[in-house]
Design a protein around this motif. Structure first.
Motif, mmCIF file in Angstrom:
data_model
loop_
_atom_site.group_PDB
_atom_site.id
_atom_site.type_symbol
_atom_site.label_atom_id
_atom_site.label_comp_id
_atom_site.label_asym_id
_atom_site.label_seq_id
_atom_site.Cartn_x
_atom_site.Cartn_y
_atom_site.Cartn_z
ATOM 1 N N ALA A 187 0.842 -1.451 -0.052
ATOM 2 C CA ALA A 187 0.264 -0.233 0.208
ATOM 3 C C ALA A 187 1.021 1.821 0.327
ATOM 4 O O ALA A 187 0.471 2.631 -0.169
ATOM 5 N N GLY A 188 2.642 1.000 0.389
ATOM 6 C CA GLY A 188 3.135 2.140 0.309
ATOM 7 C C GLY A 188 3.304 2.660 1.851
ATOM 8 O O GLY A 188 3.385 3.793 2.505
ATOM 9 N N PHE A 189 2.346 2.753 3.005
ATOM 10 C CA PHE A 189 2.527 3.046 3.763
ATOM 11 C C PHE A 189 1.722 1.805 4.777
ATOM 12 O O PHE A 189 1.224 0.903 4.609
ATOM 13 N N LYS B 173 -6.617 6.635 -0.476
ATOM 14 C CA LYS B 173 -7.226 6.930 -1.854
ATOM 15 C C LYS B 173 -7.187 5.577 -2.528
ATOM 16 O O LYS B 173 -7.663 5.854 -3.736
ATOM 17 N N LEU B 174 -6.827 4.224 -1.619
ATOM 18 C CA LEU B 174 -6.583 2.818 -2.347
ATOM 19 C C LEU B 174 -8.084 2.196 -2.398
ATOM 20 O O LEU B 174 -7.906 1.815 -3.023
ATOM 21 N N VAL B 175 -8.433 3.012 -1.571
ATOM 22 C CA VAL B 175 -10.100 1.699 -1.258
ATOM 23 C C VAL B 175 -11.245 3.136 -1.709
ATOM 24 O O VAL B 175 -12.587 2.749 -2.117
ATOM 25 N N GLY B 176 -11.662 4.358 -0.883
ATOM 26 C CA GLY B 176 -12.267 5.166 -1.141
ATOM 27 C C GLY B 176 -13.075 5.184 -0.633
ATOM 28 O O GLY B 176 -14.266 6.138 -0.621
ATOM 29 N N LEU B 177 -13.310 4.287 0.374
ATOM 30 C CA LEU B 177 -14.533 4.261 1.826
ATOM 31 C C LEU B 177 -14.380 6.196 2.494
ATOM 32 O O LEU B 177 -13.484 6.310 2.649
#
Length: 171
Positions: free
Chosen positions: A66-68, A105-109
């Motif tokens: 994920a980068g984090f 922002k990867l999923v955006g819920l």
């Protein structure tokens, strides 16, 4: 401030070092495509003067993917508690919960839909999940939907003790 060294965090939801399947992607409790049955936690020997607790569950093995580090759960717990029962994230209205990484922002819920326990869903391999508890000498001035960085700012200089438990969740 003297920190307690006997403050201990345990979980019956972690057996032989592994988080039971029901608390992640192999379970059957889901909200918005996110596993939502929170693990049970128990703690003992809270330091004298404890006014509340902060629970933080993260997955540092998510960094390459994920980068984090992935935030799975953040909760402020009342001082009279010595445990959170399984599924407390959905059932216990006395805890204040922060935003998990499903709002990223990867999923955006939407933030209001990501303010609960979001269980393990390792996409690439088995991941280790770290759960920390902080005993605090104050009740953080936060409401449902707070961010982890806001919690860390609120608790700075107010941690009386820490406990930690880890569990692996199978991909």
């Amino acid at each position: 401030m003297k920190k307690s060294r006997n403050f201990i965090l345990k979980s019956d939801s972690i057996i032989n070092g592994c988080i039971k399947n029901e608390f992640g992607k192999h379970g059957d409790s889901w909200i918005d495509n996110v596993p939502s049955k929170s693990i049970g936690l128990k703690w003992e020997n809270a330091p004298e003067g404890t006014e509340s607790f902060l629970i933080v569950m993260q997955d540092y093995d998510a960094v390459p993917v994920a980068g984090f580090s992935w935030i799975h759960w953040i909760a402020i717990v009342p001082k009279n508690y010595t445990e959170l029962k399984e599924n407390a994230s959905r059932e216990d209205k006395n805890i204040i919960q922060g935003i998990n990484s499903w709002a990223s922002k990867l999923v955006g819920l939407p933030k209001e839909r990501a303010t609960f326990y979001g269980g393990p869903t390792p996409p690439d391999k088995d991941h280790v999940y770290e759960v920390k508890i902080y005993a605090l000498d104050k009740v953080p001035n936060l409401k449902n939907g707070f961010y982890l960085n806001e919690a860390y700012k609120e608790i700075k200089g107010h941690v009386l003790g820490e406990g930690e438990v880890e569990g692996i969740y199978k991909a």
